[in-house]
Design a protein around this motif. Structure first.
Motif, PDB file in Angstrom:
ATOM      1  N   GLU A  30       0.867  -1.218  -0.007  1.00 28.39           N
ATOM      2  CA  GLU A  30       0.096  -0.031   0.121  1.00 28.39           C
ATOM      3  C   GLU A  30       0.859   1.328  -0.143  1.00 28.39           C
ATOM      4  O   GLU A  30       0.640   2.355  -0.608  1.00 28.39           O
ATOM      5  CB  GLU A  30      -1.035  -0.028   1.404  1.00 28.39           C
ATOM      6  N   LEU A  31       2.125   1.231   0.550  1.00 25.81           N
ATOM      7  CA  LEU A  31       2.912   2.497   0.719  1.00 25.81           C
ATOM      8  C   LEU A  31       3.575   2.483  -0.672  1.00 25.81           C
ATOM      9  O   LEU A  31       3.583   3.798  -1.235  1.00 25.81           O
ATOM     10  CB  LEU A  31       3.953   2.059   1.629  1.00 25.81           C
ATOM     11  N   ILE A  32       3.949   1.323  -1.577  1.00 28.15           N
ATOM     12  CA  ILE A  32       4.135   1.717  -2.708  1.00 28.15           C
ATOM     13  C   ILE A  32       3.246   2.247  -3.722  1.00 28.15           C
ATOM     14  O   ILE A  32       3.654   3.266  -4.529  1.00 28.15           O
ATOM     15  CB  ILE A  32       4.659   0.257  -3.467  1.00 28.15           C
ATOM     16  N   LEU A  75      -8.198  -0.885  -0.903  1.00 28.65           N
ATOM     17  CA  LEU A  75      -8.004   0.338  -0.209  1.00 28.65           C
ATOM     18  C   LEU A  75      -8.456   1.342  -1.001  1.00 28.65           C
ATOM     19  O   LEU A  75      -8.522   2.697  -0.515  1.00 28.65           O
ATOM     20  CB  LEU A  75      -6.478   0.698  -0.087  1.00 28.65           C
ATOM     21  N   GLY A  76      -9.286   1.264  -2.290  1.00 30.73           N
ATOM     22  CA  GLY A  76      -9.940   2.193  -2.739  1.00 30.73           C
ATOM     23  C   GLY A  76      -9.061   3.257  -3.421  1.00 30.73           C
ATOM     24  O   GLY A  76      -9.596   4.534  -3.756  1.00 30.73           O
ATOM     25  N   TYR A  83      -2.319 -11.089  -2.000  1.00 35.88           N
ATOM     26  CA  TYR A  83      -2.368  -9.865  -1.093  1.00 35.88           C
ATOM     27  C   TYR A  83      -3.217 -10.295   0.026  1.00 35.88           C
ATOM     28  O   TYR A  83      -4.236 -10.579  -0.006  1.00 35.88           O
ATOM     29  CB  TYR A  83      -3.063  -8.642  -1.923  1.00 35.88           C
ATOM     30  N   SER A  84      -2.443 -10.758   1.152  1.00 34.41           N
ATOM     31  CA  SER A  84      -3.229 -11.118   2.493  1.00 34.41           C
ATOM     32  C   SER A  84      -2.687 -10.104   3.802  1.00 34.41           C
ATOM     33  O   SER A  84      -1.771 -10.636   4.426  1.00 34.41           O
ATOM     34  CB  SER A  84      -2.672 -12.416   2.668  1.00 34.41           C
ATOM     35  N   PRO A  85      -3.143  -8.908   3.768  1.00 33.60           N
ATOM     36  CA  PRO A  85      -2.837  -7.852   4.767  1.00 33.60           C
ATOM     37  C   PRO A  85      -2.869  -8.398   6.055  1.00 33.60           C
ATOM     38  O   PRO A  85      -3.973  -8.958   6.340  1.00 33.60           O
ATOM     39  CB  PRO A  85      -3.295  -6.788   4.273  1.00 33.60           C
ATOM     40  N   GLY A 112      -5.597   1.037   5.430  1.00 33.32           N
ATOM     41  CA  GLY A 112      -5.450   2.418   5.072  1.00 33.32           C
ATOM     42  C   GLY A 112      -4.849   3.480   5.743  1.00 33.32           C
ATOM     43  O   GLY A 112      -5.074   4.553   5.555  1.00 33.32           O
ATOM     44  N   VAL A 113      -4.351   3.008   7.111  1.00 35.21           N
ATOM     45  CA  VAL A 113      -3.893   4.229   7.911  1.00 35.21           C
ATOM     46  C   VAL A 113      -2.338   4.560   7.757  1.00 35.21           C
ATOM     47  O   VAL A 113      -1.637   5.432   8.607  1.00 35.21           O
ATOM     48  CB  VAL A 113      -4.426   3.920   9.249  1.00 35.21           C
TER      49      VAL A 113
END
Length: 334
Positions: free
Chosen positions: A19-21, A52-53, A85-87, A310-311
């Motif tokens: 998600e950061l990338i 994460l939209g 993807y398995s956060p 998403g945080v």
């Protein structure tokens, strides 16, 4: 592009790396980031963006030569490696993808096909379970470049402070026995050379901490300052390197003191990392000095507990990509 793109390893796909990338690519134009490509995980990236939209197209590219055409309209990801993807749910599969991505990214940087390498966070314990035999990514990179582990020097860099731990992942009880005058001199030489070449600082100023409270207070709290550290500083000064100290670490990182040096050489892990994380947590970058390749990484871990929510703050990832691009540009024009 005037130089090859950067390459990013995906890190553990169960962590916050993906998600950061994605967020870094979305911010790349506004932040003026150099073009980059991710070493594998196109499905992971797509799923991370979707869950994460985030409005981030992902384009699988066959090779690094295709990055220039793709980057302006999509996040380019090298084809060939992928996973799920398995956060928040690390597994053997996620560790295998993290390791494979790191290997591919390192090979591309070492071959000169990428101008620098940015590594996303990994879980060392999980990597060890799939055959990773190094204490961390830094030591892996040193080995891949044909260097000894001590030839790679960790520097934590943020807007407020650059700090180098001379001993890293060892017990505090072992630090005194590991410190030598030769170690300090060798790592200071590497730091000064990189600050000149890759950071554009013509005459780097190095502040060297003491080991003990109050830098030993004239031997009252220990003799390492007089026996090990001060002789190293003298040798560095005789070579023309602007080294000072030993400085009491409790006062060195105050604002008025930080203005007097370009990097602090610290005796152990927390002595260096605590001030950097206190001052620049969301913009701290781990830079590996002494390698033939440029390597940076955000100065935080996988954060499995918040992955996919998403945080996660992308600031350190953006800072790591920006710094790698700046270092690559200086090398290209130096």
């Amino acid at each position: 592009m005037s130089q090859p793109p950067l390459v990013l390893s995906i890190g553990d796909p169960a962590g916050i790396g993906p998600e950061l990338i994605v967020r870094a690519w979305l911010a790349s134009k506004a932040e003026g980031l150099a073009p980059f490509v991710v070493a594998g995980g196109s499905a992971v990236m797509r799923d991370a963006a979707t869950q994460l939209g985030l409005d981030s197209p992902v384009e699988a590219v066959a090779n690094i030569a295709n990055v220039a055409d793709a980057f302006s309209s999509a996040l380019p990801v090298l084809d060939g490696l992928d996973g799920t993807y398995s956060p928040g749910a690390p597994s053997k599969e996620s560790a295998l993808l993290a390791l494979a991505s790191l290997q591919v990214a390192t090979d591309l940087a070492h071959a000169g096909e990428a101008s620098g390498l940015v590594t996303a966070p990994v879980a060392k314990a999980n990597l060890a379970e799939v055959g990773f035999a190094h204490p961390g990514q830094t030591e892996f990179l040193a080995d891949a470049c044909g260097l000894e582990p001590d030839d790679a020097v960790m520097m934590l860099a943020g807007p407020s402070l650059r700090a180098i731990p001379l001993t890293v992942h060892v017990a505090l009880a072992e630090v005194s026995s590991l410190l030598t005058t030769e170690l300090i001199v060798a790592k200071a030489r590497i730091a000064a050379a990189v600050l000149r070449r890759d950071f554009g600082i013509a005459a780097p100023r190095l502040a060297v901490t003491g080991l003990n409270p109050h830098a030993g207070e004239s031997g009252k709290f220990g003799d390492e300052e007089a026996r090990i550290i001060a002789p190293a500083i003298k040798l560095l000064q005789d070579e023309g390197i602007a080294a000072t100290g030993p400085h009491p670490a409790d006062a060195l990182f105050a604002p008025h003191s930080r203005a007097g040096f370009d990097a602090a050489l610290c005796m152990y892990h927390d002595q260096a990392l605590i001030p950097v994380k206190a001052l620049d947590f969301d913009q701290g970058v781990n830079v590996t000095l002494g390698l033939p390749v440029i390597r940076t990484s955000p100065d935080h871990g996988t954060a499995f507990d918040i992955a996919g929510k998403g945080v996660a703050n992308p600031g350190a990832m953006i800072a790591a990509i920006r710094l790698a691009g700046e270092m690559a540009a200086r090398r290209a024009h130096g």
